[in-house]
Design a protein around this motif. Structure first.
Motif, PDB file in Angstrom:
ATOM      1  N   THR A  48      -2.197  -2.948   7.638  1.00 42.14           N
ATOM      2  CA  THR A  48      -1.263  -2.557   7.554  1.00 42.14           C
ATOM      3  C   THR A  48      -1.094  -3.733   7.236  1.00 42.14           C
ATOM      4  O   THR A  48       0.387  -3.138   6.435  1.00 42.14           O
ATOM      5  CB  THR A  48      -0.928  -2.340   9.068  1.00 42.14           C
ATOM      6  OG1 THR A  48      -1.780  -1.021   9.903  1.00 42.14           O
ATOM      7  CG2 THR A  48       0.022  -1.540   9.465  1.00 42.14           C
ATOM      8  N   ALA A  64      -0.825  -3.816   3.402  1.00 43.69           N
ATOM      9  CA  ALA A  64      -0.844  -3.069   2.629  1.00 43.69           C
ATOM     10  C   ALA A  64       0.945  -3.731   2.361  1.00 43.69           C
ATOM     11  O   ALA A  64       1.721  -2.903   0.811  1.00 43.69           O
ATOM     12  CB  ALA A  64      -0.783  -2.033   3.219  1.00 43.69           C
ATOM     13  N   SER A  84      -2.934   4.830   7.814  1.00 43.49           N
ATOM     14  CA  SER A  84      -2.218   4.880   6.479  1.00 43.49           C
ATOM     15  C   SER A  84      -0.906   5.839   5.837  1.00 43.49           C
ATOM     16  O   SER A  84      -0.760   4.971   5.020  1.00 43.49           O
ATOM     17  CB  SER A  84      -3.729   5.450   5.438  1.00 43.49           C
ATOM     18  OG  SER A  84      -4.177   6.609   5.953  1.00 43.49           O
ATOM     19  N   TRP A  85      -1.057   6.629   6.803  1.00 40.59           N
ATOM     20  CA  TRP A  85       0.259   6.928   6.296  1.00 40.59           C
ATOM     21  C   TRP A  85       0.595   6.359   6.632  1.00 40.59           C
ATOM     22  O   TRP A  85       2.224   6.273   5.538  1.00 40.59           O
ATOM     23  CB  TRP A  85       0.210   8.525   7.358  1.00 40.59           C
ATOM     24  CG  TRP A  85       1.390   9.291   6.583  1.00 40.59           C
ATOM     25  CD1 TRP A  85       2.188   8.990   7.973  1.00 40.59           C
ATOM     26  CD2 TRP A  85       2.133  10.715   5.972  1.00 40.59           C
ATOM     27  NE1 TRP A  85       4.234  10.632   7.667  1.00 40.59           N
ATOM     28  CE2 TRP A  85       3.482  10.529   5.799  1.00 40.59           C
ATOM     29  CE3 TRP A  85       1.606  10.267   4.513  1.00 40.59           C
ATOM     30  CZ2 TRP A  85       4.447  11.321   5.317  1.00 40.59           C
ATOM     31  CZ3 TRP A  85       2.763  10.904   4.018  1.00 40.59           C
ATOM     32  CH2 TRP A  85       3.188  11.553   4.444  1.00 40.59           C
ATOM     33  N   ASN A 117       2.303   4.281   3.383  1.00 39.49           N
ATOM     34  CA  ASN A 117       2.159   4.890   2.009  1.00 39.49           C
ATOM     35  C   ASN A 117       3.842   6.083   2.704  1.00 39.49           C
ATOM     36  O   ASN A 117       4.987   5.226   1.737  1.00 39.49           O
ATOM     37  CB  ASN A 117       1.005   5.896   2.205  1.00 39.49           C
ATOM     38  CG  ASN A 117       2.177   6.582   1.066  1.00 39.49           C
ATOM     39  OD1 ASN A 117       1.702   6.355   0.110  1.00 39.49           O
ATOM     40  ND2 ASN A 117       2.236   8.450   1.531  1.00 39.49           N
ATOM     41  N   GLU A 136       6.398   2.763   2.055  1.00 39.20           N
ATOM     42  CA  GLU A 136       6.472   2.822   0.617  1.00 39.20           C
ATOM     43  C   GLU A 136       7.949   3.809  -0.069  1.00 39.20           C
ATOM     44  O   GLU A 136       8.266   3.403  -0.947  1.00 39.20           O
ATOM     45  CB  GLU A 136       4.865   2.480  -0.342  1.00 39.20           C
ATOM     46  CG  GLU A 136       5.324   2.358  -1.327  1.00 39.20           C
ATOM     47  CD  GLU A 136       3.946   2.004  -2.101  1.00 39.20           C
ATOM     48  OE1 GLU A 136       3.379   2.107  -1.948  1.00 39.20           O
ATOM     49  OE2 GLU A 136       4.268   1.960  -3.637  1.00 39.20           O
ATOM     50  N   GLY A 154       1.848   3.922  -5.025  1.00 36.44           N
ATOM     51  CA  GLY A 154       1.029   3.817  -4.330  1.00 36.44           C
ATOM     52  C   GLY A 154       0.679   2.225  -3.587  1.00 36.44           C
ATOM     53  O   GLY A 154      -0.837   2.968  -2.903  1.00 36.44           O
ATOM     54  N   ASN A 185      -0.588   2.636   0.151  1.00 35.03           N
ATOM     55  CA  ASN A 185      -1.827   3.496   0.510  1.00 35.03           C
ATOM     56  C   ASN A 185      -2.585   2.326  -0.203  1.00 35.03           C
ATOM     57  O   ASN A 185      -4.098   2.306   0.690  1.00 35.03           O
ATOM     58  CB  ASN A 185      -1.973   4.584  -0.219  1.00 35.03           C
ATOM     59  CG  ASN A 185      -2.427   5.232   1.128  1.00 35.03           C
ATOM     60  OD1 ASN A 185      -2.737   5.307   2.135  1.00 35.03           O
ATOM     61  ND2 ASN A 185      -2.930   6.626   0.490  1.00 35.03           N
ATOM     62  N   ARG A 186      -2.994   2.005  -0.786  1.00 34.41           N
ATOM     63  CA  ARG A 186      -4.140   2.064  -1.887  1.00 34.41           C
ATOM     64  C   ARG A 186      -4.703   0.463  -1.686  1.00 34.41           C
ATOM     65  O   ARG A 186      -6.205   0.270  -0.665  1.00 34.41           O
ATOM     66  CB  ARG A 186      -4.110   1.705  -3.407  1.00 34.41           C
ATOM     67  CG  ARG A 186      -5.827   0.551  -4.063  1.00 34.41           C
ATOM     68  CD  ARG A 186      -5.054   0.251  -5.789  1.00 34.41           C
ATOM     69  NE  ARG A 186      -3.656  -0.583  -6.295  1.00 34.41           N
ATOM     70  CZ  ARG A 186      -3.640  -2.028  -5.524  1.00 34.41           C
ATOM     71  NH1 ARG A 186      -4.909  -2.115  -5.506  1.00 34.41           N
ATOM     72  NH2 ARG A 186      -2.471  -1.711  -6.410  1.00 34.41           N
ATOM     73  N   PHE A 211      -3.847  -1.222   1.642  1.00 31.98           N
ATOM     74  CA  PHE A 211      -4.442   0.029   3.225  1.00 31.98           C
ATOM     75  C   PHE A 211      -6.248   0.399   3.112  1.00 31.98           C
ATOM     76  O   PHE A 211      -6.406  -0.094   4.122  1.00 31.98           O
ATOM     77  CB  PHE A 211      -4.377   0.996   3.968  1.00 31.98           C
ATOM     78  CG  PHE A 211      -4.349   1.245   4.990  1.00 31.98           C
ATOM     79  CD1 PHE A 211      -3.334   0.529   5.749  1.00 31.98           C
ATOM     80  CD2 PHE A 211      -5.378   2.544   4.698  1.00 31.98           C
ATOM     81  CE1 PHE A 211      -4.340   1.069   7.737  1.00 31.98           C
ATOM     82  CE2 PHE A 211      -5.215   2.466   6.275  1.00 31.98           C
ATOM     83  CZ  PHE A 211      -4.686   1.824   7.528  1.00 31.98           C
ATOM     84  N   ALA A 212      -6.496   0.884   1.811  1.00 31.04           N
ATOM     85  CA  ALA A 212      -7.540   1.809   1.773  1.00 31.04           C
ATOM     86  C   ALA A 212      -8.623   0.695   1.742  1.00 31.04           C
ATOM     87  O   ALA A 212      -9.901   0.291   2.571  1.00 31.04           O
ATOM     88  CB  ALA A 212      -7.508   3.068   1.127  1.00 31.04           C
TER      89      ALA A 212
END
Ligand code: PLP
Length: 368
Positions: A265, A268, A334-335, A338, A341, A354, A357-358, A360-361
């Motif tokens: 988190t 991100a 992850s939501w 996102n 952002e 994005g 999210n990228r 974070f993933a």
């Protein structure tokens, strides 16, 4: 989606465990549940004694101040909860001294050491492990180790309400560790717990204090699997259920998952230009410093069905806090980055691409 750093959502299996008929607290049935829960509590604290109190976390803070300070308290204030320890001392006319810092700044180990060297009256230190006002991690273990080298009789009282259940806390040099039901332990509010060292128990018993929050009488009763007054049976049943589940999955697994979520988190949010507020972030929550916090929170709530927390007092409108405590689903974590952002795009702060999210993933799922 409730992603505030307390209260946290109560898992369904816990709600079900608490939904059964009320059982009388002075019965062998309840004593058995109490014993199991107490043993799990001793295990998560990793301490020789523990008590459960029918109060919110502040009740346990008060009990520690009144039962463990015989001469003078040193309180560490880097936020609302550290400030509260000082206010409790004042309410009871207990002599106290405070080390105060901005809410993003951890207390310095050297300052604590100097303070106790210069004032031999100080016999108890009160500090948060994670100061939830800003999501700050204090160097509690180092302070405890240094203080014990100088005077092992000084009580180290650590408020672990947003630390126990988040990370493995080294309790070797700690005398009291406080926690509460509605944060990392995922229960409804109303129960607080204190882990105690042998030294703390001896000090408490040397001068029993207070009536409802008299820890000497609670320790005596709870050793025999009952409580001095009517137990919060429903919450204790819930606590037993959650601790059993955490143990089954492995304590370390929960701590690792929470740390990975906190790290992903933070990475991100940094990648989309957010400023992490505390100098030493705790894993219980991520706190971002921005004047746009109220606008971002509003968009999250109204458009993206996500509830995150703001700040309090002088930074009320200057931070937002995202919870990592408890059994947060991967898709929720992850939501939220996102959605932030997207909100920043809507406010014209940054064009959405994005990235959050990228990143974070990449960090969370691919272990960068
Ligand atoms: C929430 C919290 C408290 C206060 O607990 P209550 O249950 O609201 O009385 C104390 N300390 C910390 C660090 C907290 O996060």
């Amino acid at each position: 989606m409730l992603l505030t750093p307390g209260p946290t959502p109560v898992p369904e299996f816990v709600r079900k465990a608490m939904a059964d008929v009320t059982i009388h607290h002075r019965t062998p049935e309840f004593e058995k549940i109490f014993e199991e829960t107490r043993n799990l509590l001793l295990e998560i604290f990793d301490m020789p004694e523990a008590v459960m109190l029918a109060s919110s976390g502040t009740g346990a803070m008060e009990a520690c101040v009144t039962n463990l300070t015989h001469k003078k308290a040193l309180t560490i204030n880097s936020g609302k909860f550290g400030d509260r320890f000082g206010k409790i001392c004042q309410a009871f006319d207990i002599k106290s001294e405070e080390i105060k810092n901005e809410w993003n700044t951890p207390v310095s180990v050297d300052t604590v050491v100097e303070t106790i060297k210069n004032d031999s009256d100080i016999d108890a230190i009160f500090i948060q492990i994670c100061e939830s006002a800003g999501g700050l991690r204090h160097p509690v273990e180092q302070i405890a180790a240094e203080v014990k080298k100088i005077n092992p009789e000084i009580m180290i009282v650590a408020d672990g309400i947003t630390a126990i259940g988040v990370e493995k806390v080294d309790t070797t040099n700690l005398d009291a560790v406080i926690t509460g039901s509605q944060k990392a332990l995922m229960l409804p509010p109303g129960l607080s717990m204190i882990g105690l060292s042998d030294k703390a128990v001896a000090k408490i018993n040397s001068r029993p204090t207070g009536y409802y929050l008299n820890l000497a009488s609670e320790i005596k009763k709870q050793k025999t699997n009952t409580t001095a007054y009517t137990a919060a049976t429903t919450l204790i049943i819930g606590l037993g259920a959650i601790l059993k589940k955490i143990k089954e999955d492995g304590f370390e697994a929960l701590y690792d998952k929470t740390a990975a979520r906190a790290n992903a988190t933070r990475e991100a949010l940094k990648a989309i230009g957010c400023e992490i507020y505390p100098q030493t972030p705790a894993n219980a929550m991520t706190t971002v410093y921005t004047e746009h916090a109220p606008a971002i929170r509003k968009i999250l709530k109204t458009k993206y069905n996500t509830n995150i927390a703001g700040g309090q007092d002088h930074i009320k409108t200057l931070i937002f806090r995202i919870n990592h405590m408890g059994l947060v689903e991967d898709f929720e974590a992850s939501w939220v980055v996102n959605a932030i952002e997207l909100a920043m795009d809507e406010l014209g702060l940054r064009t959405f691409d994005g990235t959050a999210n990228r990143v974070f993933a990449e960090n969370f799922f691919k272990g960068n």
